[in-house]
Design a protein around this motif. Structure first.
Motif, PDB file in Angstrom:
ATOM      1  N   THR A  55      -6.997   3.875   1.194  1.00  0.00           N
ATOM      2  CA  THR A  55      -6.932   4.823   0.081  1.00  0.00           C
ATOM      3  C   THR A  55      -6.142   4.279  -1.102  1.00  0.00           C
ATOM      4  N   SER A  56      -5.105   3.475  -0.847  1.00  0.00           N
ATOM      5  CA  SER A  56      -4.335   2.889  -1.951  1.00  0.00           C
ATOM      6  C   SER A  56      -5.178   1.890  -2.729  1.00  0.00           C
ATOM      7  N   GLY A  57      -5.933   1.037  -2.014  1.00  0.00           N
ATOM      8  CA  GLY A  57      -6.807   0.088  -2.693  1.00  0.00           C
ATOM      9  C   GLY A  57      -7.883   0.780  -3.504  1.00  0.00           C
ATOM     10  N   LEU A  58      -8.458   1.827  -2.952  1.00  0.00           N
ATOM     11  CA  LEU A  58      -9.478   2.577  -3.672  1.00  0.00           C
ATOM     12  C   LEU A  58      -8.896   3.246  -4.905  1.00  0.00           C
ATOM     13  N   LYS A  59      -7.685   3.769  -4.791  1.00  0.00           N
ATOM     14  CA  LYS A  59      -7.049   4.436  -5.914  1.00  0.00           C
ATOM     15  C   LYS A  59      -6.807   3.479  -7.071  1.00  0.00           C
ATOM     16  N   VAL A  60      -6.289   2.303  -6.782  1.00  0.00           N
ATOM     17  CA  VAL A  60      -6.060   1.312  -7.834  1.00  0.00           C
ATOM     18  C   VAL A  60      -7.374   0.952  -8.522  1.00  0.00           C
ATOM     19  N   ALA A  82      -1.561   3.985   8.940  1.00  0.00           N
ATOM     20  CA  ALA A  82      -1.388   2.759   8.152  1.00  0.00           C
ATOM     21  C   ALA A  82      -2.716   2.271   7.599  1.00  0.00           C
ATOM     22  N   ALA A  83      -3.759   2.291   8.423  1.00  0.00           N
ATOM     23  CA  ALA A  83      -5.076   1.859   7.958  1.00  0.00           C
ATOM     24  C   ALA A  83      -5.598   2.778   6.852  1.00  0.00           C
ATOM     25  N   ALA A 115       0.818  -1.212   0.000  1.00  0.00           N
ATOM     26  CA  ALA A 115       0.000   0.000   0.000  1.00  0.00           C
ATOM     27  C   ALA A 115       0.850   1.259   0.000  1.00  0.00           C
ATOM     28  N   ILE A 116       1.976   1.232   0.716  1.00  0.00           N
ATOM     29  CA  ILE A 116       2.818   2.421   0.772  1.00  0.00           C
ATOM     30  C   ILE A 116       3.548   2.615  -0.549  1.00  0.00           C
ATOM     31  N   VAL A 117       3.935   1.526  -1.228  1.00  0.00           N
ATOM     32  CA  VAL A 117       4.560   1.654  -2.549  1.00  0.00           C
ATOM     33  C   VAL A 117       3.576   2.250  -3.548  1.00  0.00           C
ATOM     34  N   VAL A 118       2.395   1.658  -3.623  1.00  0.00           N
ATOM     35  CA  VAL A 118       1.371   2.134  -4.561  1.00  0.00           C
ATOM     36  C   VAL A 118       0.884   3.527  -4.174  1.00  0.00           C
TER      37      VAL A 118
END
Length: 436
Positions: A158-163, A152-153, A20-23
């Protein structure tokens, strides 16, 4: 006299956060803003796609080398730890501060771009664009101040939603049937300036990948860095490459290169062609919220670098203070002030190109660190070994140096700024050593 409790960074992170932090720290402003600039520099769809694929493969090689170093030395602060261990304190000091400066610019230009998107939705806010950027910065600082778990949560969500949102754009473009892109170039490709255009495009693309090494900054907070870190690096880098290639292919599918070259927001224009005029404001909203993910990531990264520098005596001791929730709160507060100043005095383009330049310097030193430590410290525990070593690492070094030389030739302003920083670094280092 009461004794104040001593808090440490908390080991609560795993693979999911690493990916998640990479994406989250990478995909955002670059892919939204650079397609137009790249199309203006390289007026050929196949060449544009080739640039993105080549840089994606390069980042995958880089990730393999970084994974070995991070799993071997899982300390907060990222690459400067490996450089210091391999080349000594001054090299660590220089690269640590270059890396910090590179990363502290990130939340500034993300806040700037978020404010630019906000005024597209609410034009009445144009006179207050800087205040909007400062407000966003303040909000996210408040989110991260209590502790690492909340940040972290937020990052994973937000990373999952962005993808997901970007994949909706990709599917919509290819399903639209508006195959207008991949047309022949409007002018001969060998006409003057193409090589320089490719070099400048690679610099812009490199800027969009800034963040792929973000796992390194949080290694000390990982529950099992020997296993989680390599997986997060490689899966994250592969995901980045696939998403970037798909997004560019989708944009080029529905828009001619000439139209992309004249657009500051090519992704929104592509959505307008694919879904109809009603979708353009909607895509601006999606783009706005996707940027919140990358900003969330970069609210955490600079504070970790400053924490590591402070712990090693390269900054004030107060920078090591950590609250009960695991946040280096003094470092975070300092980052807030610096970012606020950058928002007020800087522009997107200036910050973006300078960050890409400095990133290459630290990356080259990091790869060299892997080679030095393999030879000098062969018995160090290595939970993960870079595949293809030494060829993959040497190739990464050569490509990084070639890009650095090319960037220096094509962007003399950034070169002069960085040379000035390097010239000032040694006297500052000697001053810090004397004060220790």
């Amino acid at each position: 006299m009461s004794v104040q409790p001593v808090h440490k960074l908390r080991k609560v992170l795993g693979v999911a956060f690493g990916i998640a932090i990479v994406v989250g720290s990478t995909i955002g402003v670059g892919i939204l803003r650079t397609p137009g600039s790249i199309a203006a520099l390289v007026p050929s769809a196949p060449l544009i796609m080739a640039c993105w694929v080549v840089l994606g493969l390069y980042i995958l090689l880089c990730a393999a080398s970084y994974a070995e170093l991070t799993a071997m030395l899982p300390k907060a602060g990222g690459a400067y730890n490996y450089i210091k261990y391999a080349f000594g304190n001054y090299a660590g000091f220089l690269n640590g501060w270059l890396d910090y400066i590179c990363n502290i610019t990130a939340p500034a230009y993300f806040c700037i771009v978020i404010s630019e998107y906000a005024v597209l939705l609410w034009p009445a806010m144009v006179p207050f664009k800087t205040l909007v950027a400062l407000g966003v910065l303040t909000l996210f600082t408040a989110i991260h101040l209590p502790g690492i778990r909340g940040g972290a949560a937020t990052q994973q969500f937000t990373s999952g939603l962005k993808v997901l949102l970007f994949l909706v754009l990709v599917v919509g473009c290819f399903a639209s049937g508006h195959a207008r892109g991949f047309a022949p170039a409007a002018r001969p490709l060998l006409q003057g300036g193409l090589v320089l255009g490719i070099i400048k495009s690679l610099q812009l693309i490199m800027g969009t990948y800034d963040g792929w090494m973000s796992v390194s900054f949080f290694a000390e907070e990982n529950e099992d860095p020997g296993r989680s870190v390599p997986r997060a690096y490689l899966l994250g880098a592969l995901m980045l490459m696939i998403i970037y290639v798909l997004i560019n292919a989708a944009i080029l599918y529905v828009l001619p290169v000439q139209a992309i070259a004249s657009s500051p927001l090519a992704a929104a224009d592509a959505a307008g062609v694919a879904f109809g005029k009603w979708s353009a404001p909607f895509m601006v909203i999606i783009s706005l919220f996707s940027l919140l993910s990358i900003l969330n990531a970069y609210m955490m990264i600079p504070a970790r670098i400053l924490f590591g520098l402070s712990r090693d005596g390269f900054f004030v001791q107060a920078g090591t203070r950590v609250n009960k929730g695991g946040t280096p709160w003094v470092a975070l507060a300092i980052c807030y002030v610096i970012t606020a100043v950058l928002i007020i005095v800087s522009s997107f383009e200036q910050l973006f190109t300078l960050a890409a330049f400095m990133m290459n310097i630290t990356t080259a030193f990091t790869f060299a660190s892997l080679i030095v430590l393999r030879r000098r410290e062969p018995l160090l525990p290595r939970p993960y070994r870079a595949w293809g070593y030494p060829f993959s690492t040497w190739l990464s070094i050569l490509v990084t140096l070639a890009l650095l030389v090319a960037f220096a030739v094509s962007d003399t302003r950034s070169l002069l700024i960085v040379l000035g920083m390097i010239a000032a670094s040694y006297p500052l280092y000697k001053f810090v050593i004397i004060k220790r």
